[in-house]
Write a protein that holds these residues in place. Structure first.
Motif: not given
Length: 167
Positions: A24-29, A36-43
């Motif tokens: 979630v932290s990486w997704q926010v960063i 550029t949102p990370s789709t893999s960390t979101d999933e």
């Protein structure tokens, strides 16, 4: 064996929660700083949260710290209290066996046989749904230990304060 299962579940919950915080932290960063949102960390975060909730629920049941309406059982004693607790444990076990283990197991089997995979990570969805029968089996184990304790004459105190700290 009970202590080993408790420790394993507790450790698993900590590891999953730690990975979830990183995701979630990486997704926010990546979304707000890098643009550029990370789709893999979101999933991954969604799937880990599902596992965390189900394993956490099973662990909470095992610690008898789950939400319970014990208005009736608090006022009972002796044989009546034991019967009441056995009925409650039986209903929980029945739900776990039918809905979580059997139904969740069927969901896992059907999903794995269909070949359905997650969009971003390409993981078989059956692995994600595997949390349902896994948590159901753990809950059934705890129900069996509760029944064993009742028949051995040990009371199942539903007061969370009676258990002391979790370590």
């Amino acid at each position: 064996m009970r202590n080993a299962i408790d420790t394993l579940l507790r450790s698993t919950i900590v590891v999953i929660f730690s990975i979830l915080v990183v995701c979630v932290s990486w997704q926010v960063i990546s979304r707000f700083i890098l643009g550029t949102p990370s789709t893999s960390t979101d999933e991954l975060a969604r799937f880990l949260f599902m596992w965390l909730a189900l394993i956490g629920g099973a662990y909470t049941l095992g610690q008898r710290r789950h939400l319970a309406i014990d208005l009736l059982t608090l006022h009972l004693s002796g044989r009546r209290k034991m019967i009441s607790e056995l009925v409650i444990i039986g209903v929980i076990a029945l739900f776990c066996a039918i809905v979580m283990v059997y139904g969740g197991g069927q969901l896992v089997v059907r999903t794995l046989s269909s070949g359905q995979v997650t969009p971003s990570l390409q993981l078989p969805m059956g692995y994600v749904y595997g949390a349902i029968p896994f948590a159901g089996l753990v809950m059934l184990y705890y129900c069996l230990t509760f029944c064993r304790d009742l028949f051995a004459g040990r009371s199942l105190n539903t007061d969370a304060a009676a258990f002391g700290p979790l370590d």
